[in-house]
Motif scaffolding. Structure first.
Motif, PDB file in Angstrom:
ATOM      1  N   LEU A 162      39.674  49.876  22.330  1.00  0.00           N
ATOM      2  CA  LEU A 162      40.920  50.322  21.715  1.00  0.00           C
ATOM      3  C   LEU A 162      41.141  51.821  21.930  1.00  0.00           C
ATOM      4  N   GLY A 163      40.278  52.415  22.734  1.00  0.00           N
ATOM      5  CA  GLY A 163      40.440  53.834  23.014  1.00  0.00           C
ATOM      6  C   GLY A 163      39.819  54.717  21.950  1.00  0.00           C
ATOM      7  N   LEU A 164      39.009  54.122  21.055  1.00  0.00           N
ATOM      8  CA  LEU A 164      38.324  54.950  20.065  1.00  0.00           C
ATOM      9  C   LEU A 164      37.137  55.626  20.732  1.00  0.00           C
ATOM     10  N   SER A 165      36.839  56.849  20.294  1.00  0.00           N
ATOM     11  CA  SER A 165      35.682  57.531  20.856  1.00  0.00           C
ATOM     12  C   SER A 165      34.423  56.848  20.342  1.00  0.00           C
ATOM     13  N   GLU A 170      42.011  57.584  26.717  1.00  0.00           N
ATOM     14  CA  GLU A 170      43.451  57.487  26.937  1.00  0.00           C
ATOM     15  C   GLU A 170      43.768  56.231  27.771  1.00  0.00           C
ATOM     16  N   ILE A 171      42.976  56.029  28.816  1.00  0.00           N
ATOM     17  CA  ILE A 171      43.178  54.874  29.699  1.00  0.00           C
ATOM     18  C   ILE A 171      43.108  53.559  28.922  1.00  0.00           C
ATOM     19  N   ARG A 172      42.121  53.477  28.031  1.00  0.00           N
ATOM     20  CA  ARG A 172      41.927  52.219  27.296  1.00  0.00           C
ATOM     21  C   ARG A 172      43.043  51.953  26.306  1.00  0.00           C
ATOM     22  N   ARG A 173      43.784  53.004  25.941  1.00  0.00           N
ATOM     23  CA  ARG A 173      44.942  52.756  25.080  1.00  0.00           C
ATOM     24  C   ARG A 173      46.073  52.119  25.880  1.00  0.00           C
TER      25      ARG A 173
END
Lengths: 267, 295
Positions: free
Chosen positions: B170-173, A98-101
């Motif tokens: 990019l928030g991808l797992s 979530e943070i990286r988004r």
């Protein structure tokens, strides 16, 4: 032989309560195993401004930057606080995805996915649950325009991103990041692999983007820091030595180590 | 000796070595095809074998070989994909991982006869499955796993770290990054590995003699219900493959044209392997182009 500078003599600015901040770190330490790579970094980043982090190789600026969106997880141990919207995102319980988004990142070497230009942008959006085709198309155009790439690629969105030039690839990476609509954009020497013309284009893009995003950029290139940033932090051997408005940094550095670095008579 | 001369000599030697390798391959292929192809006919390709003498066509064996190959791949590709992803991405660098790696290496160096006998004792006798396609497929999976796992792990590791960082930033797992971004890039390497191991499976005889059996009961190619005993798709029927058939005709064949039979079957086997390789490569390239949008 490198000159010895005192790590006690620093000049780090702080901001009053009226300045709205994008992020702030308190007492940030980074360890690679036993190697203490970053000491006590206390930096605050004003909103909608470009902050440049400068310093020699090995000064810890990239290490510091990568800590801000937890990209050092699993690589290094980071202690201290990273404040973002009144949340300490360095807590282990925080959802790093979530943070990286919210805090995007662009890397030193352009690293577009081996997919089409369009797919580069929509892949992560779709993975995050945005399925509406029209909306995805809109995001593609918006982010490519934002990264000043739209006019060059609008007729070839289905071509492989790897067929673009280095500068275009890097702007695609910026577009990919801003398509997530983050708050903060972290850039780790984004122009070091680019030629001067591409560099100018990326810099123009950044100046435009600061209206919407807060940007923190690591750069080796002092001219670049002077051209694009409003605030500038100087790192030396894992310490933040000086943090001032960019104009001050380059015209009137406060402490000897910065003076020598700016003058090029370092070590 | 000056640099230019050294370079020239080295080039000549390397070219000679390559020519030798290619020459041997061409000679082998030509020999097998020339001695086998004249005896290949439509009735040979589709006919059935006389159970006693081993004479007659190889239709059932040819089908068995492909069926066994597909079944083996269906079992081993998903398992080795999982294991490969684990080793390349999730495994920490510690004693447990190196134990797993050593185990994989030991498994890959097991002689195929041993794997066959193990499969015979465990599946055929102990689990009472009998000589069957499925026993053979599981035994072949043991062969395939180490090779495929190693290959998939290496193909994934070869993909640049910066691609992983891009996905994560990019928030991808980690999983989503792996499946959606890294795997497509690694696909050509993985397809090559699958093709290589498929060739090995197709040509394997020793492990199958004890597991899939040496008899090819006539099957009814009109019956595609996998539950029927006479159906070609029934995984519990004994299934002599082409490679086993060649071995059998050569060692205990009573037909008076046994030499020609085995030569013809060998030619068919080689052509089938070549066709399979070609097909798998085309499919791999097609998939790669689809997922990466490259020309």
């Amino acid at each position: 032989m490198l000159k010895q500078y005192s790590f006690e003599e620093t000049a780090v600015q702080t901001f009053d309560d009226k300045t709205s901040l994008a992020m702030k770190t308190e007492n940030l330490q980074v360890f690679y195993g036993a190697n203490h790579a970053m000491h006590d970094a206390d930096l605050a980043f004003p909103k909608n401004q470009i902050t440049a982090l400068i310093g020699a190789s090995g000064s810890g600026k990239s290490t510091y930057l990568r800590s801000l969106n937890r990209m050092n997880d699993g690589i290094a141990t980071v202690t201290g606080k990273i404040w973002y919207h009144n949340v300490d995102i360095n807590e282990p319980t925080v959802n790093i995805y979530e943070i990286r988004r919210h805090i995007g990142m662009v890397f030193q070497r352009p690293n577009p996915f081996a997919k089409s230009i369009r797919e580069n942008i929509v892949y992560a959006l779709r993975a995050n649950g945005l399925k509406n085709k029209a909306e995805l198309e809109e995001r593609v155009e918006k982010s490519l325009r934002g990264a000043a790439l739209w006019d060059e690629v609008k007729d070839s969105l289905d071509k492989s991103a790897l067929s673009l030039s280095g500068g275009q690839q890097q702007r695609l990476c910026i577009a990919r990041s801003i398509a997530m609509e983050p708050d903060v954009l972290l850039l780790d020497e984004p122009c070091s692999a680019l030629d001067p013309i591409s560099t100018v284009k990326v810099e123009e893009t950044l100046l435009e983007l600061q209206k919407k995003y807060s940007i923190i950029i690591v750069t080796h290139n002092m001219q670049q820091a002077a051209r694009v940033s409003s605030q500038c932090a100087f790192f030396h051997l894992g310490h933040v030595m000086e943090y001032t408005p960019t104009g001050t940094m380059f015209s009137n550095p406060q402490i000897p180590v910065t003076q020598d670095y700016i003058a090029g008579s370092f070590g | 000796m000056n640099a230019k001369r050294t370079d020239f000599l080295a080039t000549v030697v390397i070219n000679l070595i390559v020519a030798t390798v290619v020459g041997i391959l061409v000679f082998l292929l030509a020999y097998i095809l020339i001695s086998g192809l004249p005896h290949v006919s439509w009735s040979f390709l589709t006919g059935t074998t006389d159970a006693f003498s081993g004479a007659g066509g190889i239709g059932v064996q040819l089908f068995n070989s492909f069926y066994l190959l597909i079944l083996t791949m269906l079992i081993s590709v998903p398992i080795s994909l999982g294991a490969g992803i684990y080793l390349a991405e999730y495994a920490k660098d510690n004693w447990r991982t190196s134990l797993i790696r050593s185990a994989i290496e030991v498994l890959s160096s097991l002689p195929s006869v041993v794997v066959g006998l193990f499969g015979f004792l465990l599946f055929v006798v102990k689990f009472k499955i009998g000589f069957s396609v499925i026993s053979g497929a599981i035994a072949l999976t043991f062969f395939n796993l180490p090779l495929l796992t190693r290959n998939i792990e290496e193909s994934l590791s070869a993909v640049s770290r910066s691609q992983r960082e891009a996905g994560l930033s990019l928030g991808l797992s980690k999983w989503k990054t792996e499946i959606g971004i890294i795997l497509p890039v690694a696909l050509p390497g993985i397809v090559t590995g699958i093709v290589l191991s498929a060739g090995r499976v197709f040509g394997e005889a020793a492990a199958l003699i004890y597991t899939a059996g040496q008899s090819a009961p006539v099957t009814n190619f009109g019956d595609w219900n996998p539950m029927d005993p006479a159906s070609p798709l029934n995984p519990f029927r004994p299934a002599e493959t082409l490679a086993v058939h060649i071995w059998k005709v050569n060692t205990e064949g009573l037909a008076n044209n046994a030499a020609q039979l085995s030569a013809a079957a060998s030619a068919v086997l080689i052509i089938a392997v070549l066709l399979f390789n070609l097909g798998a490569r085309l499919l791999g390239n097609f998939l790669y182009r689809r997922v990466t949008a490259s020309k």
